[in-house]
Design a protein around this motif. Structure first.
Motif, PDB file in Angstrom:
ATOM      1  N   THR A  29       0.835  -1.203   0.000  1.00 21.80           N
ATOM      2  CA  THR A  29       0.000   0.000   0.000  1.00 21.80           C
ATOM      3  C   THR A  29       0.867   1.250   0.000  1.00 21.80           C
ATOM      4  OG1 THR A  29      -0.166  -0.064   2.413  1.00 21.80           O
ATOM      5  CG2 THR A  29      -1.962  -1.071   1.166  1.00 21.80           C
ATOM      6  N   VAL A  30       0.373   2.280  -0.657  1.00 23.57           N
ATOM      7  CA  VAL A  30       1.010   3.594  -0.661  1.00 23.57           C
ATOM      8  C   VAL A  30       0.307   4.442   0.388  1.00 23.57           C
ATOM      9  CG1 VAL A  30      -0.501   4.506  -2.505  1.00 23.57           C
ATOM     10  CG2 VAL A  30       1.754   5.528  -2.122  1.00 23.57           C
ATOM     11  N   ASP A  31       1.086   5.226   1.145  1.00 25.12           N
ATOM     12  CA  ASP A  31       0.500   6.042   2.210  1.00 25.12           C
ATOM     13  C   ASP A  31      -0.076   7.347   1.688  1.00 25.12           C
ATOM     14  OD1 ASP A  31       1.386   4.142   4.077  1.00 25.12           O
ATOM     15  OD2 ASP A  31       3.331   5.138   4.279  1.00 25.12           O
ATOM     16  N   ASP A  32       0.623   7.959   0.728  1.00 28.08           N
ATOM     17  CA  ASP A  32       0.215   9.282   0.257  1.00 28.08           C
ATOM     18  C   ASP A  32       0.877   9.564  -1.087  1.00 28.08           C
ATOM     19  OD1 ASP A  32      -0.995  11.780   0.261  1.00 28.08           O
ATOM     20  OD2 ASP A  32       0.445  12.697   1.638  1.00 28.08           O
ATOM     21  N   VAL A  33       0.301  10.505  -1.815  1.00 28.40           N
ATOM     22  CA  VAL A  33       0.873  11.002  -3.056  1.00 28.40           C
ATOM     23  C   VAL A  33       0.914  12.522  -2.946  1.00 28.40           C
ATOM     24  CG1 VAL A  33       0.659  11.120  -5.565  1.00 28.40           C
ATOM     25  CG2 VAL A  33      -0.153   9.091  -4.347  1.00 28.40           C
ATOM     26  N   THR A  34       2.053  13.107  -3.290  1.00 29.75           N
ATOM     27  CA  THR A  34       2.161  14.568  -3.247  1.00 29.75           C
ATOM     28  C   THR A  34       2.644  15.096  -4.591  1.00 29.75           C
ATOM     29  OG1 THR A  34       4.452  14.542  -2.436  1.00 29.75           O
ATOM     30  CG2 THR A  34       2.695  14.570  -0.781  1.00 29.75           C
ATOM     31  N   VAL A  35       2.215  16.303  -4.904  1.00 29.90           N
ATOM     32  CA  VAL A  35       2.710  17.036  -6.075  1.00 29.90           C
ATOM     33  C   VAL A  35       3.176  18.390  -5.562  1.00 29.90           C
ATOM     34  CG1 VAL A  35       2.188  17.932  -8.359  1.00 29.90           C
ATOM     35  CG2 VAL A  35       1.043  15.858  -7.560  1.00 29.90           C
ATOM     36  N   ALA A  36       4.441  18.706  -5.806  1.00 33.03           N
ATOM     37  CA  ALA A  36       5.051  19.935  -5.284  1.00 33.03           C
ATOM     38  C   ALA A  36       4.849  20.042  -3.775  1.00 33.03           C
ATOM     39  CB  ALA A  36       4.486  21.152  -6.005  1.00 33.03           C
ATOM     40  N   GLY A  38       5.808   3.630   3.795  1.00 33.17           N
ATOM     41  CA  GLY A  38       6.429   3.368   5.087  1.00 33.17           C
ATOM     42  C   GLY A  38       6.980   4.610   5.749  1.00 33.17           C
ATOM     43  N   GLY A  39       6.326   5.751   5.538  1.00 35.17           N
ATOM     44  CA  GLY A  39       6.762   6.994   6.145  1.00 35.17           C
ATOM     45  C   GLY A  39       7.892   7.685   5.412  1.00 35.17           C
ATOM     46  N   ARG A  40       8.284   7.175   4.261  1.00 36.89           N
ATOM     47  CA  ARG A  40       9.392   7.745   3.487  1.00 36.89           C
ATOM     48  C   ARG A  40       8.858   8.203   2.131  1.00 36.89           C
ATOM     49  NH1 ARG A  40      14.287   9.058   5.237  1.00 36.89           N
ATOM     50  NH2 ARG A  40      14.405   7.090   6.372  1.00 36.89           N
ATOM     51  N   SER A  41       9.249   9.407   1.718  1.00 34.22           N
ATOM     52  CA  SER A  41       8.794   9.955   0.445  1.00 34.22           C
ATOM     53  C   SER A  41       9.791   9.618  -0.656  1.00 34.22           C
ATOM     54  CB  SER A  41       8.642  11.471   0.565  1.00 34.22           C
ATOM     55  OG  SER A  41       8.207  12.031  -0.656  1.00 34.22           O
ATOM     56  N   PHE A  42       9.282   9.090  -1.770  1.00 36.43           N
ATOM     57  CA  PHE A  42      10.105   8.745  -2.930  1.00 36.43           C
ATOM     58  C   PHE A  42       9.638   9.595  -4.114  1.00 36.43           C
ATOM     59  CE2 PHE A  42      10.343   5.144  -0.122  1.00 36.43           C
ATOM     60  CZ  PHE A  42      11.682   4.756  -0.196  1.00 36.43           C
ATOM     61  N   ALA A  43      10.446  10.576  -4.458  1.00 38.59           N
ATOM     62  CA  ALA A  43      10.095  11.498  -5.543  1.00 38.59           C
ATOM     63  C   ALA A  43      10.561  10.949  -6.881  1.00 38.59           C
ATOM     64  CB  ALA A  43      10.717  12.863  -5.295  1.00 38.59           C
ATOM     65  N   MET A  44       9.777  11.218  -7.913  1.00 35.57           N
ATOM     66  CA  MET A  44      10.165  10.873  -9.280  1.00 35.57           C
ATOM     67  C   MET A  44      10.926  12.034  -9.898  1.00 35.57           C
ATOM     68  SD  MET A  44       6.744   8.969 -10.747  1.00 35.57           S
ATOM     69  CE  MET A  44       7.442   8.766 -12.402  1.00 35.57           C
ATOM     70  N   ASP A  45      12.029  11.742 -10.549  1.00 36.22           N
ATOM     71  CA  ASP A  45      12.736  12.729 -11.348  1.00 36.22           C
ATOM     72  C   ASP A  45      11.758  13.210 -12.430  1.00 36.22           C
ATOM     73  OD1 ASP A  45      14.381  13.774 -13.591  1.00 36.22           O
ATOM     74  OD2 ASP A  45      16.070  13.074 -12.368  1.00 36.22           O
ATOM     75  N   SER A  46      11.693  14.519 -12.644  1.00 36.37           N
ATOM     76  CA  SER A  46      10.719  15.049 -13.608  1.00 36.37           C
ATOM     77  C   SER A  46      10.936  14.483 -15.009  1.00 36.37           C
ATOM     78  CB  SER A  46      10.765  16.575 -13.633  1.00 36.37           C
ATOM     79  OG  SER A  46      12.052  17.035 -13.987  1.00 36.37           O
ATOM     80  N   ARG A  47      12.158  14.038 -15.328  1.00 38.41           N
ATOM     81  CA  ARG A  47      12.410  13.426 -16.640  1.00 38.41           C
ATOM     82  C   ARG A  47      11.623  12.135 -16.808  1.00 38.41           C
ATOM     83  NH1 ARG A  47      18.732  12.763 -16.453  1.00 38.41           N
ATOM     84  NH2 ARG A  47      18.145  12.270 -14.300  1.00 38.41           N
ATOM     85  N   ASP A  48      11.317  11.478 -15.684  1.00 35.16           N
ATOM     86  CA  ASP A  48      10.607  10.204 -15.749  1.00 35.16           C
ATOM     87  C   ASP A  48       9.096  10.368 -15.835  1.00 35.16           C
ATOM     88  OD1 ASP A  48      13.055   8.850 -15.615  1.00 35.16           O
ATOM     89  OD2 ASP A  48      13.074   8.993 -13.431  1.00 35.16           O
ATOM     90  N   LEU A  49       8.636  11.609 -15.834  1.00 33.88           N
ATOM     91  CA  LEU A  49       7.217  11.890 -16.046  1.00 33.88           C
ATOM     92  C   LEU A  49       6.886  12.009 -17.528  1.00 33.88           C
ATOM     93  CD1 LEU A  49       6.725  14.659 -13.313  1.00 33.88           C
ATOM     94  CD2 LEU A  49       6.066  12.239 -13.153  1.00 33.88           C
ATOM     95  N   ILE A  50       7.922  12.041 -18.373  1.00 32.01           N
ATOM     96  CA  ILE A  50       7.771  12.325 -19.800  1.00 32.01           C
ATOM     97  C   ILE A  50       8.121  11.097 -20.628  1.00 32.01           C
ATOM     98  CG2 ILE A  50       8.724  13.709 -21.686  1.00 32.01           C
ATOM     99  CD1 ILE A  50       9.333  15.829 -19.483  1.00 32.01           C
ATOM    100  N   SER A  51       7.276  10.796 -21.625  1.00 29.30           N
ATOM    101  CA  SER A  51       7.548   9.678 -22.512  1.00 29.30           C
ATOM    102  C   SER A  51       8.185  10.156 -23.823  1.00 29.30           C
ATOM    103  CB  SER A  51       6.267   8.896 -22.797  1.00 29.30           C
ATOM    104  OG  SER A  51       6.517   7.831 -23.670  1.00 29.30           O
ATOM    105  N   TYR A  52       7.438  10.903 -24.643  1.00 23.84           N
ATOM    106  CA  TYR A  52       7.955  11.353 -25.939  1.00 23.84           C
ATOM    107  C   TYR A  52       7.192  12.604 -26.371  1.00 23.84           C
ATOM    108  CZ  TYR A  52       3.742   8.931 -27.478  1.00 23.84           C
ATOM    109  OH  TYR A  52       2.443   8.517 -27.612  1.00 23.84           O
ATOM    110  N   PRO A  53       7.807  13.451 -27.193  1.00 27.40           N
ATOM    111  CA  PRO A  53       7.121  14.651 -27.688  1.00 27.40           C
ATOM    112  C   PRO A  53       5.938  14.271 -28.571  1.00 27.40           C
ATOM    113  CG  PRO A  53       9.494  14.787 -28.056  1.00 27.40           C
ATOM    114  CD  PRO A  53       9.201  13.378 -27.644  1.00 27.40           C
ATOM    115  N   LEU A  54       4.861  15.026 -28.451  1.00 28.13           N
ATOM    116  CA  LEU A  54       3.663  14.730 -29.246  1.00 28.13           C
ATOM    117  C   LEU A  54       3.726  15.362 -30.626  1.00 28.13           C
ATOM    118  CD1 LEU A  54       0.960  15.042 -26.472  1.00 28.13           C
ATOM    119  CD2 LEU A  54       1.830  12.956 -27.539  1.00 28.13           C
ATOM    120  N   SER A  55       4.393  16.504 -30.736  1.00 30.09           N
ATOM    121  CA  SER A  55       4.546  17.146 -32.046  1.00 30.09           C
ATOM    122  C   SER A  55       5.629  18.204 -31.944  1.00 30.09           C
ATOM    123  CB  SER A  55       3.236  17.785 -32.515  1.00 30.09           C
ATOM    124  OG  SER A  55       2.996  18.971 -31.801  1.00 30.09           O
ATOM    125  N   THR A  56       6.114  18.625 -33.092  1.00 34.37           N
ATOM    126  CA  THR A  56       7.119  19.691 -33.102  1.00 34.37           C
ATOM    127  C   THR A  56       6.463  21.049 -32.917  1.00 34.37           C
ATOM    128  OG1 THR A  56       6.970  19.773 -35.520  1.00 34.37           O
ATOM    129  CG2 THR A  56       8.717  18.411 -34.570  1.00 34.37           C
TER     130      THR A  56
END
Length: 198
Positions: free
Chosen positions: A66-73, A134-152
């Motif tokens: 189970t995940v305890d919480d999700v945070t953004v900024a 488990g009481g510890r926050s694990f942040a995602m690198d912002s690069r890992d939020l992105i898959s591929y450009p949608l258009s030029t």
């Protein structure tokens, strides 16, 4: 009866002390080629020891916890549709219940919800999405939020946090998250351990 996993096989035959599989998923953009699978223990050179948390896993055939919480900024989503999480190194992205995923993107400037329930975000986003275990926050690198450009013609990229349409609702944490944490599965203790990367 199914075949034993590699860790179970090695443990049964006395090759390793515990049926443990530990994984460091590499990030191609880092150029380190430092991905690793360790059987029987954790590789202490890959993680920060005092960030290690141990989570109970049910015996469902998946590595579920189970995940305890999700945070953004740093802002908590407060209420989650589901806290049930499956870790899966065979999945590329991170998927969750629609309302929870929508709440994440509502907090990311410039994010767009598409008609098919997928999401797009600015390719240069510096959003910080973090998951608490488990009481510890694990942040995602912002690069890992992105898959591929949608258009030029736009600055929008396909996003890697998507919608899991499974019922009942749950999260699947694939490689887009696992590039940001060291993970270890213990098949004897039925536990999952997570730690921040060294």
């Amino acid at each position: 009866m199914g075949r034993p996993s590699p860790a179970q096989y090695l443990y049964i035959n006395g090759a390793i002390p515990e049926p443990v599989t530990s994984i460091k998923v590499p990030r191609l953009a880092d150029g380190r080629n430092d991905g690793e699978v360790t059987f029987g223990s954790l590789d202490s050179t890959k993680y920060v020891a005092d960030t290690l948390v141990t989570l109970s896993s049910d015996n469902s055939g998946y590595w579920r916890t189970t995940v305890d919480d999700v945070t953004v900024a740093g802002q908590s989503l407060a209420t989650l549709t589901s806290k049930s999480v499956i870790f899966d190194t065979g999945t590329s992205f991170l998927n969750g219940p629609l309302n929870d995923v929508r709440n994440i993107y509502e907090r990311i400037p410039g994010a767009v919800e598409n008609p098919d329930d997928s999401f797009s975000i600015p390719c240069d986003t510096n959003a910080v999405v973090a998951f608490n275990f488990g009481g510890r926050s694990f942040a995602m690198d912002s690069r890992d939020l992105i898959s591929y450009p949608l258009s030029t013609a736009s600055n929008l990229c396909a996003a890697t946090i998507g919608v899991n349409s499974g019922s009942p609702a749950y999260w699947t944490f694939g490689d887009s998250f696992l590039k940001n944490a060291y993970i270890s599965y213990n098949e004897k203790a039925q536990t999952i351990q997570l730690a921040k990367l060294a």
